[in-house]
Design an enzyme around this catalytic site. Structure first.
Site, PDB file in Angstrom:
ATOM      1  N   GLU A  76       0.752  -1.059  -0.488  1.00  0.00           N
ATOM      2  CA  GLU A  76       0.109  -0.151  -0.513  1.00  0.00           C
ATOM      3  C   GLU A  76       0.553   1.553  -0.128  1.00  0.00           C
ATOM      4  O   GLU A  76       0.868   1.972   0.696  1.00  0.00           O
ATOM      5  CB  GLU A  76      -1.044  -0.179   1.169  1.00  0.00           C
ATOM      6  CG  GLU A  76      -2.053  -0.805   1.048  1.00  0.00           C
ATOM      7  CD  GLU A  76      -3.454  -0.878   1.969  1.00  0.00           C
ATOM      8  OE1 GLU A  76      -2.696  -0.224   2.932  1.00  0.00           O
ATOM      9  OE2 GLU A  76      -4.152  -2.075   2.391  1.00  0.00           O
ATOM     10  N   GLU A 123      -5.666  -8.348   0.885  1.00  0.00           N
ATOM     11  CA  GLU A 123      -6.118  -7.819   2.002  1.00  0.00           C
ATOM     12  C   GLU A 123      -7.030  -7.725   2.250  1.00  0.00           C
ATOM     13  O   GLU A 123      -7.770  -7.453   1.237  1.00  0.00           O
ATOM     14  CB  GLU A 123      -4.728  -7.031   2.841  1.00  0.00           C
ATOM     15  CG  GLU A 123      -3.649  -7.411   3.859  1.00  0.00           C
ATOM     16  CD  GLU A 123      -2.975  -5.821   4.258  1.00  0.00           C
ATOM     17  OE1 GLU A 123      -3.917  -4.639   4.514  1.00  0.00           O
ATOM     18  OE2 GLU A 123      -1.957  -5.705   4.019  1.00  0.00           O
TER      19      GLU A 123
HETATM   20  C1  GCO Z   1      -2.596  -2.043   5.554  1.00  0.00           C
HETATM   21  C2  GCO Z   1      -2.043  -2.509   6.095  1.00  0.00           C
HETATM   22  C3  GCO Z   1      -1.921  -3.639   7.581  1.00  0.00           C
HETATM   23  C4  GCO Z   1      -3.332  -3.107   8.329  1.00  0.00           C
HETATM   24  C5  GCO Z   1      -5.141  -3.386   7.786  1.00  0.00           C
HETATM   25  C6  GCO Z   1      -5.885  -2.495   8.771  1.00  0.00           C
HETATM   26  O1  GCO Z   1      -2.346  -1.948   4.180  1.00  0.00           O
HETATM   27  O2  GCO Z   1      -3.311  -1.271   5.988  1.00  0.00           O
HETATM   28  O3  GCO Z   1      -1.494  -2.966   5.314  1.00  0.00           O
HETATM   29  O4  GCO Z   1      -1.031  -3.245   7.922  1.00  0.00           O
HETATM   30  O5  GCO Z   1      -3.143  -3.223   9.667  1.00  0.00           O
HETATM   31  O6  GCO Z   1      -4.453  -2.759   6.470  1.00  0.00           O
HETATM   32  O7  GCO Z   1      -6.026  -1.526   8.990  1.00  0.00           O
END
Ligand code: GCO
Length: 476
Positions: free
Chosen positions: A198, A388
């Site tokens: 991200e 994710e």
């Molecule tokens: C993100 C992350 C995670 C976070 C999840 C929840 O991309 O933000 O990869 O580290 O913990 O998304 O907020």
């Protein structure tokens, strides 16, 4: 699996720190789809990030990262907590990885801490850091799981931040050197690689909003960091490809379905700006479209940091892309923040949201379908993995059970939408839950719990939640 592992797995749920209640959880199963609908080779996994789970922040030669610095400074973390110990995965990886297997999944996505490998960010390599991830990979492989490595999940070595971090163009080279080291070290064993996690989140939230490390509110640094991270995502992919034979290389993108509050022109324009920032900023340069400046002219400032020859180098030719989705963003025109002239309608002000998570995010399952379609429409995107998806809800701990009906419901509804997109022709080849176990949720501390496995942070006892049991049954 060897005998010892079989015994260990058999013991799960009876004694020790790994608790898996033995009840039958088939009543959870949604009759509307089955594992088979996703196809025989579909990848099912969990994702984690080094700083969020490992702890052991000063052990075995690890250098400090920007998240150590940031979380140790007062007021940056809502709860005043930090990742010094966290879920102590550094010492508990052996049993923790077995939990992934116990849920009948086949992928372990994890990230490597750059400052364990290179404590100063560049130069000397810390053999103990290299060894730790060998152990994680070996354990993953011996359980029959596929390791998927994220090279960078936000924890830049502090020594590099001291030289400007991502706002310094040299960061591209520092990153390439680090990726060279890890892809050479693990490339024989690991074929699946994600370059960045991200990037939009770490440049916007870290360099513009000041909410994440390194905590800047600075447009210039944001533009510079954006370009350098976009270069790094493509260059890093090339480094991996040249070191790892048979590699499958991608990167992950945060994405949220963005929609205007009404069809009024001002809201539509505001939504287009938000979409440029939230969804388009990193995928478009990677597929050769350049930065998304048309709907938000301000982004033209990024070009101040683009040097001759960079534009071709931004093109990444990923084998797959990772989609990371949690919610949608309903946008209204707004005088604040200035420059963006767009703001999110707070989920609590929406009419009848399905639910709102502990992060304050609206549960909006159709949103994942929308972003899968949006990203699949870019040229050259052949394969998509949902790298994710998940939700933070309060858990009810009752003896050796942890009830989290809302999370189970969330997964069923989001999975139904992923399947819909797949059936409509989007080449989705995997789905990874965020996340294996409760952990340090960045600026929010330990309060929001996203895990399929509950962690008691006092005792480090792990208990599989009903949602973990749901996956176990669903993937059987
Ligand atoms: C993100 C992350 C995670 C976070 C999840 C929840 O991309 O933000 O990869 O580290 O913990 O998304 O907020």
């Amino acid at each position: 699996m060897n005998r010892r592992d079989m015994m260990k797995l058999a013991a799960l749920g009876t004694t020790g720190s790994l608790l898996i209640p033995n009840q039958a959880y088939s009543f959870f199963l949604d009759p509307s789809f089955t594992k088979a609908d996703f196809g025989p080779n579909f990848k099912w996994g969990v994702a984690t990030a080094a700083y969020q789970i490992e702890g052991a922040y000063q052990e075995d030669g690890r250098g400090l990262s920007i998240w150590d610095t940031f979380s140790h400074q007062k007021k940056n973390i809502k709860t005043g907590e930090n990742g010094d110990v966290s879920a102590d995965f550094y010492h508990r990886y052996y049993d923790d990885i077995a939990l992934i297997k116990a849920m009948n999944m086949n992928v372990n996505r994890f990230s490597i801490s750059w400052s364990r490998i290179m404590p100063e960010g560049t130069g000397a390599v810390n053999q103990k850091g290299i060894d730790f991830y060998h152990k994680v990979i070996d354990r993953t492989l011996e359980l029959g799981l596929e390791p998927w490595i994220t090279c960078y999940h936000w924890d830049l070595p502090q020594a590099l931040q001291d030289k400007g971090g991502w706002a310094n163009r040299d960061c591209i080279g520092w990153f390439n050197d680090y990726v060279d080291v890890i892809s050479k070290a693990y490339g024989d064993k690991v074929k699946n690689w994600m370059v960045l996690n991200e990037p939009m989140a770490f440049v916007a939230v870290g360099y513009l909003m000041g909410i994440h490390a390194p905590g800047y509110r600075n447009f210039k640094k944001f533009y510079a960091a954006t370009h350098h991270a976009a270069m790094a995502q493509a260059e890093g992919a090339r480094v991996i490809r040249s070191n790892v034979s048979g590699s499958n290389v991608g990167s992950t993108f945060s994405c949220s379905a963005v929609m205007p509050k009404t069809n009024a022109d001002k809201h539509v324009k505001a939504a287009a700006k938000m979409d440029s920032l939230v969804n388009r900023l990193f995928i478009e340069p990677a597929v050769g479209k350049g930065y998304p400046v048309n709907d938000w002219k301000l982004l033209e400032n990024i070009y101040k940091y683009v040097q001759p020859g960079d534009e071709e180098k931004l093109v990444a030719n990923f084998d797959f892309i990772g989609i990371q989705n949690y919610t949608r963003i309903m946008v209204k025109h707004s005088l604040w923040p200035p420059i963006l002239w767009a703001n999110q309608v707070k989920p609590k002000n929406l009419v009848g949201p399905e639910d709102i998570t502990d992060m304050g995010w609206e549960v909006y399952p159709e949103g994942i379908h929308q972003v899968l379609k949006q990203f699949a429409a870019y040229p050259g995107i052949d394969k998509i993995i949902v790298t994710e998806n998940g939700a933070a809800f309060p858990d009810t701990v009752e003896g050796n059970s942890v009830h989290d009906a809302k999370r189970v419901d969330f997964y069923k509804k989001y999975l139904a939408q992923v399947l819909k997109a797949k059936q409509e022709g989007v080449n989705i080849q995997g789905y990874f839950c965020w996340t294996l176990m409760d952990n340090f949720e960045w600026a929010e501390g330990y309060k929001p719990r996203f895990g399929l496995v509950h962690v008691d942070f006092e005792t480090q006892k792990r208990t599989m939640k009903d949602s973990g049991l749901w996956f176990k049954e669903f993937l059987k």
